[in-house]
Design an enzyme around this catalytic site. Structure first.
Site, PDB file in Angstrom:
ATOM      1  CB  ILE A 189     -68.163  22.859 -32.101  1.00  0.00           C
ATOM      2  CG1 ILE A 189     -69.529  22.456 -31.555  1.00  0.00           C
ATOM      3  CG2 ILE A 189     -67.475  23.875 -31.191  1.00  0.00           C
ATOM      4  CD1 ILE A 189     -69.530  22.077 -30.101  1.00  0.00           C
ATOM      5  CG  LEU A 192     -70.238  28.354 -34.246  1.00  0.00           C
ATOM      6  CD1 LEU A 192     -71.144  29.113 -35.187  1.00  0.00           C
ATOM      7  CD2 LEU A 192     -71.036  27.773 -33.087  1.00  0.00           C
ATOM      8  CG  HIS A 193     -63.320  28.181 -32.791  1.00  0.00           C
ATOM      9  ND1 HIS A 193     -63.374  29.145 -31.819  1.00  0.00           N
ATOM     10  CD2 HIS A 193     -62.006  27.877 -32.933  1.00  0.00           C
ATOM     11  CE1 HIS A 193     -62.151  29.411 -31.385  1.00  0.00           C
ATOM     12  NE2 HIS A 193     -61.292  28.662 -32.064  1.00  0.00           N
ATOM     13  CB  VAL A 194     -62.828  28.288 -38.353  1.00  0.00           C
ATOM     14  CG1 VAL A 194     -62.095  28.952 -39.511  1.00  0.00           C
ATOM     15  CG2 VAL A 194     -61.936  27.269 -37.665  1.00  0.00           C
TER      16      VAL A 194
END
Ligand code: HEM
Ligand code: SF4
Ligand code: SF4
Ligand code: SF4
Lengths: 238, 326
Positions: A189, A192-194
């Site tokens: 996650i 994905l966020h970065v």
């Protein structure tokens, strides 16, 4: 700018200069997305998470054990990891309290998620107009929140130095298994966020300077932008 | 007398007095924690074992004292809470412990006082070593001894979770794991373990694993002839056999001896944690990292167009005008 009297929204908040969720007149138009408090806290969360994933992965697999050197050896890595976890927990808890309402799912999110192909292709004109967060950001928010709960609970059960006697050994085995699975999930996650923050150009400044360009807000979060404009949350030129 | 044997054959005889080099070297390791490529040893040491005959033990604790003496540990003075087991559990300073159980045999209605010397079993398939994340903190020699190397230990306590016998303890003083070493430092120079040497009844004997099994056969035959029909050897196959074995008069119920596990093996949870989780975890994290980097380099970024900036500008102009008009 006079006090707005007749705007769509009944409760009109006079714009605080530089305050969060205000439009800076410019030109160019900029939008204040995060105040300094949230940004500082976000970086505490981010740095803790990065240190946790490095120190955790060092113990996760022998091929990564060399990462313990970054912390000054295996013993230090072992004791510091859970304490950083405690820091992460509290800083994320504050973030959670501030942001959870805005991250509640709504109908637009269903529409957005069903058009995930258009999201990835960058066809944003085909997507519904969105508030401050899209469904992807909300997924990251709730995913992080639930995994941090799982990690702190299982982490405490595995914390030999202080809680070695708290639960039985069979329970601790399960705790470590769940902890390592949750760690893998939160790392995915996190990536994905970065990645989303980099891929969506113009996002990073929201966490460095606190602002995004007007066009960014217009493209990605038009409902949020229109709402600010409609409520007169506009600062005059700097 | 030159010592040509690779392992001592007994704990009874007195040791050689001339200085000796250690016979347990890095080249004799068959397993090393968190180490995948360990060179195969050139020689195979004779497997050794300690045999504890529960039926011969009188509970004198000479073995416990000898262990404290030899390993120079300082267990805290215990408190009497009404039974003989003292201290009340294994600790980082007490590697072996006589556990006393009062058991009423339902067949004879006799009270039997069961005394079991608890401590590391030196498993052929050691769960502690499997769980350990620190390279070289736990090693296994080709003679079967499983030893903790404290300099490499990080104090995480994974060995505690990996062990099916609940043996390792983490020291609160130096945050390292401790347990019975099978007196590897004595065995390496031709001596038997301190406990076996001290035992006044020879309830503890030491030698090659083969000899110990033979010795056990004799003891079991004797016990059977005296009415213990279920007497037998405890050398549990679930952990590949052990290098500390028991002769039990009730081998059909090991659990009556202070919860000695009936069928010990490395927990399936530990196997999953240290097995599939690691491979699958590394694989998905690696793929995700590679995927994002590749897409980042070669994919199209999501950019805000000039047109959108202008639209935002117009929207603000419009909103301001509306506000001013009002
Ligand atoms: C939230 C609070 C957290 C606590 C209290 C905590 C605690 C622990 C503890 C006690 C251990 C065992 C090793 C040691 O004693 O240091 C451990 C291992 C580990 N932790 Fe955490 N942790 C937390 C959060 C995290 C996070 C956010 C991540 C990932 C980004 C993570 C990843 C790991 C990994 C990969 C391991 C190794 C597991 C294994 O060996 O399979 N932890 N953690
Ligand atoms: S406490 Fe020490 S010996 Fe036990 S698993 Fe951790 S590093 Fe290995
Ligand atoms: S009894 Fe426990 S500590 Fe001893 S070798 Fe077996 S798994 Fe390791
Ligand atoms: S020294 Fe021998 S007889 Fe005494 S308690 Fe130990 S095993 Fe039993």
């Amino acid at each position: 700018m006079s006090t707005p009297a007749n705007t769509a929204s009944a409760k009109v908040t006079p714009a605080k200069v530089g305050g969060e969720d205000t439009i800076r007149r410019g030109p160019p138009v900029e939008v204040v997305r995060y105040g300094p408090g949230k940004r500082i806290n976000h970086w505490i969360t981010a740095i803790s998470l990065i240190l946790l994933l490095i120190s955790g992965l060092a113990m996760f697999h022998p091929s990564l054990f060399f990462l313990t050197e970054l912390f000054g050896g295996g013993q230090t890595t072992r004791w510091i990891h859970p304490w950083i976890g405690v820091v992460l927990f509290f800083s994320f808890f504050i973030l959670f309290a501030q942001l959870w309402k805005l991250n509640l799912p709504n109908r637009d999110d269903v529409q957005w998620a069903s058009q995930i192909g258009d999201v990835v292709a960058g066809n944003e004109e085909k997507l519904p107009e969105l508030g401050k967060y899209n469904a992807g950001q909300k997924f990251i928010f709730w995913g992080m929140a639930s995994l941090i709960i799982v990690l702190i609970v299982t982490g405490i059960m595995a914390w030999e130095q202080y809680f070695g006697q708290l639960t039985s050994i069979p329970t601790q085995r399960i705790a470590l298994l769940v902890h390592s699975l949750a760690a893998v999930a939160i790392i995915l996650i996190f990536m994905l966020h970065v990645y989303a923050a980099i891929w969506t150009r113009g996002t990073i400044s929201a966490m460095t300077r606190g602002t995004v360009t007007g066009g960014w807000a217009w493209r990605h979060h038009r409902k949020w932008f229109k709402d600010m404009a409609g409520r007169g949350r506009i600062d005059p030129a700097e | 007398m030159a010592n040509t044997m690779d392992s001592p054959r007994t704990a009874v005889s007195n040791p050689p007095v001339q200085p000796m080099e250690t016979n347990l070297t890095q080249r004799d390791l068959i397993r090393r924690s968190a180490t995948s490529e360990l060179p195969q040893p050139e020689r195979q040491l004779t497997p050794v074992a300690k045999l504890i005959d529960v039926s011969k033990c009188i509970g004198c604790k000479a073995c416990q004292s000898a262990c404290v003496e030899w390993n120079d540990t300082n267990p805290v003075i215990g408190e009497n809470v009404g039974y003989y087991t003292n201290p009340h559990d294994l600790t980082a300073d007490m590697f072996t412990l006589m556990r006393f159980t009062e058991w009423v045999n339902p067949e004879t209605d006799n009270l039997e006082w069961l005394i079991r010397k608890d401590g590391c079993m030196h498993c052929a398939d050691p769960g502690c070593l499997k769980a350990c994340p620190a390279p070289g903190a736990i090693v296994q020699y080709s003679n079967g001894i499983v030893d903790f190397v404290h300099d490499n230990c990080i104090g995480c306590g994974y060995c505690v979770k990996g062990c099916p016998f609940n043996i390792p303890r983490i020291s609160k003083a130096d945050h390292r794991a401790y347990k019975c070493t099978l007196c590897s430092d004595r065995v390496a120079v031709g001596q038997g373990p301190a406990c076996a040497k001290a035992c006044p009844t020879q309830a503890i004997v030491f030698g090659t694993k083969e000899d110990m099994k033979k010795h056990a056969e004799g003891r079991i035959a004797d016990l059977k002839s005296r009415g213990y029909a279920n007497a037998g050897l405890y050398d549990p196959p679930g952990v590949g056999g052990t290098h500390v074995m028991y002769v039990l008069h009730h081998n059909d119920k090991p659990q009556i001896y202070a919860d000695l596990p009936v069928d010990p093996k490395i927990s399936a949870v530990v196997q999953t944690w240290k097995g599939a989780t690691k491979y699958a975890g590394l694989a998905v994290m690696g793929l995700a990292a590679a995927g994002t980097i590749l897409h980042g380099l070669f994919g199209n970024a999501n950019r805000v167009s000039k047109h959108e900036e202008e639209e935002a500008q117009e929207a603000v102009d419009h909103a301001e005008k509306r506000v001013e008009d009002a």
